[in-house]
Design a protein around this motif. Structure first.
Motif, mmCIF file in Angstrom:
data_model
loop_
_atom_site.group_PDB
_atom_site.id
_atom_site.type_symbol
_atom_site.label_atom_id
_atom_site.label_comp_id
_atom_site.label_asym_id
_atom_site.label_seq_id
_atom_site.Cartn_x
_atom_site.Cartn_y
_atom_site.Cartn_z
ATOM 1 N N GLY A 174 68.899 99.855 -31.060
ATOM 2 C CA GLY A 174 68.861 98.510 -30.476
ATOM 3 C C GLY A 174 68.576 98.561 -28.984
ATOM 4 O O GLY A 174 67.900 97.675 -28.436
ATOM 5 N N GLY A 175 69.071 99.616 -28.310
ATOM 6 C CA GLY A 175 68.838 99.753 -26.878
ATOM 7 C C GLY A 175 67.371 100.022 -26.581
ATOM 8 O O GLY A 175 66.803 99.465 -25.628
ATOM 9 N N LEU A 176 66.731 100.851 -27.415
ATOM 10 C CA LEU A 176 65.304 101.106 -27.214
ATOM 11 C C LEU A 176 64.507 99.821 -27.415
ATOM 12 O O LEU A 176 63.561 99.537 -26.674
ATOM 13 C CB LEU A 176 64.823 102.194 -28.189
ATOM 14 C CG LEU A 176 65.361 103.598 -27.885
ATOM 15 C CD1 LEU A 176 64.913 104.592 -28.945
ATOM 16 C CD2 LEU A 176 64.876 104.060 -26.503
ATOM 17 N N GLU A 177 64.920 99.021 -28.393
ATOM 18 C CA GLU A 177 64.241 97.736 -28.597
ATOM 19 C C GLU A 177 64.405 96.845 -27.372
ATOM 20 O O GLU A 177 63.453 96.180 -26.936
ATOM 21 C CB GLU A 177 64.794 97.054 -29.860
ATOM 22 C CG GLU A 177 64.254 97.676 -31.142
ATOM 23 C CD GLU A 177 65.130 97.433 -32.374
ATOM 24 O OE1 GLU A 177 64.724 97.844 -33.470
ATOM 25 O OE2 GLU A 177 66.208 96.839 -32.245
ATOM 26 N N ALA A 178 65.619 96.865 -26.787
ATOM 27 C CA ALA A 178 65.855 96.064 -25.579
ATOM 28 C C ALA A 178 64.954 96.534 -24.441
ATOM 29 O O ALA A 178 64.393 95.719 -23.702
ATOM 30 C CB ALA A 178 67.321 96.169 -25.165
ATOM 31 N N THR B 115 64.106 90.060 -32.468
ATOM 32 C CA THR B 115 64.940 89.756 -33.630
ATOM 33 C C THR B 115 65.739 90.981 -34.064
ATOM 34 O O THR B 115 66.961 90.926 -34.260
ATOM 35 C CB THR B 115 64.065 89.277 -34.800
ATOM 36 O OG1 THR B 115 63.327 88.153 -34.370
ATOM 37 C CG2 THR B 115 64.912 88.913 -35.990
ATOM 38 N N MET B 116 65.020 92.105 -34.184
ATOM 39 C CA MET B 116 65.698 93.317 -34.637
ATOM 40 C C MET B 116 66.733 93.763 -33.611
ATOM 41 O O MET B 116 67.814 94.239 -33.966
ATOM 42 C CB MET B 116 64.675 94.440 -34.876
ATOM 43 C CG MET B 116 63.636 94.121 -35.934
ATOM 44 S SD MET B 116 64.283 93.887 -37.594
ATOM 45 C CE MET B 116 64.471 95.559 -38.155
ATOM 46 N N HIS B 117 66.423 93.591 -32.318
ATOM 47 C CA HIS B 117 67.383 93.953 -31.280
ATOM 48 C C HIS B 117 68.673 93.137 -31.443
ATOM 49 O O HIS B 117 69.764 93.692 -31.457
ATOM 50 C CB HIS B 117 66.767 93.701 -29.898
ATOM 51 C CG HIS B 117 67.782 93.633 -28.792
ATOM 52 N ND1 HIS B 117 68.411 94.753 -28.299
ATOM 53 C CD2 HIS B 117 68.287 92.580 -28.096
ATOM 54 C CE1 HIS B 117 69.260 94.383 -27.347
ATOM 55 N NE2 HIS B 117 69.208 93.068 -27.202
ATOM 56 N N GLY B 118 68.516 91.817 -31.600
ATOM 57 C CA GLY B 118 69.706 90.965 -31.683
ATOM 58 C C GLY B 118 70.533 91.275 -32.913
ATOM 59 O O GLY B 118 71.761 91.457 -32.832
#
Lengths: 672, 216, 124
Positions: A63-67, A92-95
């Protein structure tokens, strides 16, 4: 169904049953205590807790990489790193990852590890169901993330996935299907966990551990589990409706047939607002343990702490529509929910004041756990205050769907929940692993996080009030958003560096501990207050040699300290004399089992079947039935399984999940 | 039945010092867990029923859909006398269920099995009635995907039917265990807990029958 | 799901033994009585379907009557068949919490949808 897990009654005499054991399980009972087999078959709440934590950290990195991708895309106007379509998927995937696969399981890690220890129990009420919860959560989370590879892209409807954006028309890939089915599996896991932990707390407390002697962390987790119990079925309904719409052609969100998209919003937020407290209350509990310990004072206003938590739990049911002020729900609804939202700030404020009053006049040690706890109090206050501005409906209509909202919920979820969870990791690391994390690196980690966090999310308040909408893929130089976006992107690298320091800390603390000959930090390295510190570090497999008898709130503290005539704390017993040795050998524990893993692994297969081809679901269903009946006919405890070496069925010969663990009460004298 | 349990719980308390098997609440983990689960199920069925009510009304008022075939189908498809009979059947299955539990506490295996089989039979009759009702609706042109009313109706009653089916499977497993001689008075609570689930499914139907079928 | 699954214990709790007989017989009679009441209530519910047998103007009270009958049936089943009447209060509290939250949030939700207004007032 598996809840009706009544096996034979325990023998009151404690005598071994005189009948030969039929081999009932199809699979051989796993017996190893080390290696991967001991982990995949474990039913030990401590190992399950550690696995929850490890899995959550893994998802945190994803999730951090997505952020970071989001921030890199927004670092400058007209960014081209992500296309609009991919950008939708990434946020979306991050959240979803951060909410459902990081904060919730991380809180579950602490709940699993600590609840039995803090109430003086040997395990949770249903150890195998506990393992099932973990494996279902992991399966659901991994399943959800496979959407990237086999679903034609991740979900792209935002973490609350409003209709009709979630419909096939606007989201034709399978991403949303993976969202619906993956969350369904993870949600069922949380529901089972909630039943399990509530029963544990209500039924398995040590003698004398009345509800109002329980640590605040246990109380907050109890409230959280009740919130999960009653809110998850609502999202279950919503997700079923969504799946039926997308996979079976139902009309729940089909606007052309007269369906109402607000139905999804209501169902989602009836779940979603209690969910907000599900995310934050565990961290409130954690800092309520750390602040008194590091201030060397009892928690200020314990009953207020507890009752404000319960009040938040109840009031959390009456505020959901404040997420929908801009959805056209009508002036009366808006006014009512606006008022109820303002009221719910009161119990939260009570907590903030109590923490500060606890620190006031205390002998504070500013080590890493305390820094993170103080960080939570400060950052959550900022997030809470911006939250109060949302309750003012006219202001909220201006703020809705802008970066001001993004700033607010990151201040409460990152600045609140996550800082608290990190505080808990530093605090309980010695209890779980038998070594301390390096305090200096921990402080570096904290300051990098705190500064980076404020650099990243602080400017978003300004951006939001300037009018930058959330979820927008890019912006123009003429919008005037460039400067603060650059600052935010700059900040995210501080956070990433902080995380790297944290991971390095884990590694280096471990390797220097090994080099130093594995020194034991002792049972009670922080001079703490609750029961888990009265047993050796790392926690022995059977938790307590003898189940302690509880005479007061903070009972362990009172065994160490009494009061002189001026009311000051004076030591009355050395810590080594009041902690347990961890050398009991005749404790009867529930036996490990493969069936939770088998049962849980069937669900993603059925999920793929629902999404792609019903034929795939058949092997899943067969595996499910195999797991179910294998589970049902396997005894929860082999009569000859013991934590230690010797001691055959001498006592506590419980044969069903719970009974063995409510061990004989103690003969240990109460000191002080 | 319940008095037995209370009595045994108190008896257990007296024996507490000898062995620590009693729980703080005096209720076994399994029974407390089942009640928590049933509390949670209230919100599941509440959500489905509200969705149904909302969409039933929406269909009536959706502009352009007034008096069309779809709306007519959405309103007057029920066969109330038929559904009343199947409601009655499910109610009576609750009676046979408590009688089975009661027989088991006396270790009266013969009566227990009879009542258990009767419960399974009544539950299966109810399910068969539901299948018949669904088939009749589909023949009239009201399928799962026809309109918002039909989607909500089949989802709600289908969820309830799935619960009945799971209940039947649980009870048949119990019956098999009793044939093996493994369901005795000492584990009467296992059957009692299965019974709680069964009665809950019945109670949900009590609500559905009135709110979905009878109130206009 | 699982029935008793261990072949181990042959002896049960002694507390569980020695119960039976008269106490349960009397309960059984209660159960049958309750079932009769439930049957009558269900019959009354069904009667509301045949509006023509009632005098004009009575129909508008049917909804209230039906809800009262429903509540009574709900109470009888959960109090007697599910033993809440005789069991520990904590079980009743847990179940009631679920019911109260469910009724509360869903009534508020339907209210927010203008559900209680007459037809035509609803948006869309």
């Amino acid at each position: 169904m598996a809840l009706v897990e009544r096996e034979t009654l325990a023998l009151p005499s404690g005598a071994s049953p005189g009948v030969a054991i039929e081999p009932l399980g199809v699979l051989a009972r796993p017996h190893t205590k080390t290696g991967w087999r001991s982990w995949v078959s474990t039913v030990d709440h401590k190992k399950i807790g550690i696995m929850y934590g490890a899995a959550a950290l893994m998802f945190f990195i994803v999730g951090g990489l997505e952020a970071m991708l989001i921030r890199i895309q927004l670092a400058q106007p007209n960014g081209t790193v992500l296309s609009a379509d991919v950008y939708n998927q990434v946020y979306t995937m991050h959240g979803v990852t951060m909410v459902f696969l990081v904060i919730m399981p991380m809180a579950a890690a602490f709940a699993n590890y600590l609840l039995p220890l803090q109430i003086g129990a040997r395990d949770v009420a249903f150890p195998r169901l506990n393992a099932l919860s973990f494996w279902m959560f992991l399966g659901g989370g991994l399943f959800f993330n496979t959407a990237w590879f086999v679903g034609g892209g991740g979900a792209d409807c935002g973490w609350f996935c409003y209709a009709p954006n979630s419909g096939v028309v606007f989201s034709p890939t399978h991403g949303v299907d993976f969202y619906a089915v993956g969350l369904q599996i993870a949600g069922a896991a949380s529901l089972i966990g909630a039943v399990n932990l509530i029963v544990t707390v209500l039924n398995m407390r040590a003698p004398g551990m009345t509800l109002f002697r329980m640590p605040v962390f246990t109380w907050m987790q109890l409230v959280v589990q009740f919130l999960l119990l009653f809110s998850l079925p609502v999202i279950t309904v919503a997700l079923f409706l969504l799946t039926f719409d997308r996979s079976f052609g139902a009309n729940f969100f089909n606007i052309s047939q007269g369906a109402d998209p607000l139905l999804w919003q209501h169902l989602f937020w009836i779940f979603g607002h209690p969910e907000v407290y599900i995310l934050i209350l565990p961290s409130f509990g954690i800092v309520s343990e750390i602040i008194p310990t590091m201030s060397r004072k009892p928690i200020y206003g314990y009953p207020f702490m507890v009752f404000s938590g319960i009040a938040i739990g109840f009031m959390g049911w009456g505020v959901w529509a404040h997420h929908m002020f801009a959805s056209g729900i009508g002036p009366i609804s808006v006014a009512a929910f606006s008022l109820s939202t303002m009221f719910i700030a009161v119990p939260t404020g009570v907590k903030i004041l109590n923490w500060m009053a606890t620190m006031w006049g205390g002998k504070i040690t500013f080590n890493t756990p305390m820094l993170f706890s103080a960080g939570l109090v400060a950052m959550f206050t900022i997030g809470g205050l911006s939250g109060v501005t949302h309750s003012v409906a006219p202001a909220d209509t201006q703020q809705t769907d802008t970066y001001y909202i993004v700033a607010h919920f990151h201040y409460v979820l990152f600045g609140g929940a996550l800082l608290g969870l990190f505080a808990g990791m530093y605090f309980w690391w010695p209890k779980a692993f038998g070594l301390m994390l390096n305090d200096r690196l921990g402080k570096v980690h904290f300051w990098l996080m705190l500064v980076g966090f404020n650099l990243t999310f602080g400017p978003m308040h300004i951006l939001g009030l300037q009018g930058m909408s959330r979820r927008i893929q890019t912006y123009q130089p003429s919008d005037g958003f460039t400067f603060w976006n650059r600052v935010a992107t700059f900040g995210v690298f501080w956070i990433a560096t902080g995380m790297l320091v944290f991971l390095y800390n884990i590694y280096s603390s471990w390797s220097s501990w090994k080099k130093a000959g594995r020194p034991n930090p002792g049972a009670d390295p922080w001079d703490a207050r609750s029961l888990e510190w009265s047993i050796p570090s790392p926690t022995p497999e059977h938790n307590f040699d003898v189940v302690p008898e509880i005479h007061a709130q903070d009972d362990f503290w009172h065994r160490k300290y009494g009061e002189d005539e001026k009311g000051r704390a004076v030591r009355i017993a050395a810590t080594e004399d009041v902690v347990q040795k961890g050398d009991a050998t005749d404790v009867h524990l529930p036996s490990p089992s493969f069936y939770p893993l088998i049962l849980a692994s069937a669900l993603p297969i059925i999920g793929y079947g629902v999404i792609f081809n019903r034929l795939i679901a058949i092997p899943g269903a067969v595996l499910f039935l195999f797991g179910l009946y294998g589970w049902a006919f396997e005894p929860a405890t082999e009569p000859d399984d013991h934590a230690g070496d010797g001691g055959h069925g001498a006592h506590g010969g419980g044969d069903h999940d719970g009974a063995a663990l409510a061990a004989p009460s103690t003969e240990e004298a109460h000191v002080g | 039945m319940a008095e037995t349990l209370t009595a045994s719980a108190e008896g257990g308390h007296a024996a507490h010092d000898d062995h620590g098997h009693e729980t703080n609440t005096g209720i076994t983990n399994e029974k407390l867990g089942m009640w928590l689960f049933l509390g949670s199920e209230c919100l599941l069925f509440g959500g489905l029923i509200s969705t149904f009510l909302l969409y039933k009304k929406k269909l009536d008022t959706f502009p352009g859909f007034e008096n069309t075939t779809i709306v007519r189908l959405g309103r007057n498809v029920y066969d109330i006398p038929f559904t009343s009979v199947s409601s009655f059947v499910l109610l009576m299955s609750s009676l046979t269920m408590v009688l089975a539990v009661s027989a088991l506490t006396r270790d009266d295996q013969r009566r227990m099995r009879t009542w258990l089989l009767a419960t399974v039979f009544l539950g299966a009759t109810f399910l068969a009635g539901q299948v018949y009702e669904f088939t009749a609706f589909v023949k009239e042109g009201l399928g799962f995907t026809t309109n918002i009313f039909s989607s909500a109706f089949y989802t709600l009653t289908g969820f309830h039917g799935a619960h009945v089916l799971i209940g039947i499977i649980i009870l048949m497993t119990m019956f098999a265990r009793s044939l093996q001689g493994k369901l005795r008075a000492r584990n009467a609570e296992t059957l009692e807990i299965a019974g709680l689930y069964w009665h809950f499914v019945d109670v949900v139907w009590v609500v559905i029958f009135v709110v979905v079928y009878l109130i206009k | 799901m699982s029935a008793e699954t261990v072949a181990t214990a042959t002896t049960g709790h002694p507390e569980h033994a020695g119960h039976g007989g008269a106490v349960h017989e009397s309960h059984d009679r209660t159960y049958v009585k309750i079932a009769c009441i439930l049957a009558v209530l269900t019959f009354m519910e069904m009667l509301t379907y045949f509006e023509s047998i009632f005098p004009d103007g009575v129909e508008r009270y049917f909804a209230v009557v039906l809800l009262v009958l429903m509540g009574t049936k709900f109470y009888l089943i959960s109090a007697y068949f599910m033993h809440l009447r005789w069991d520990k209060p904590v079980l009743k509290r847990v179940f009631m919490t679920g019911i109260v939250i469910a009724v509360g949030v869903y009534l508020i939700m339907l209210t927010a949808f203008n559900f209680w207004n007459g037809p035509g007032v609803m948006p869309h």
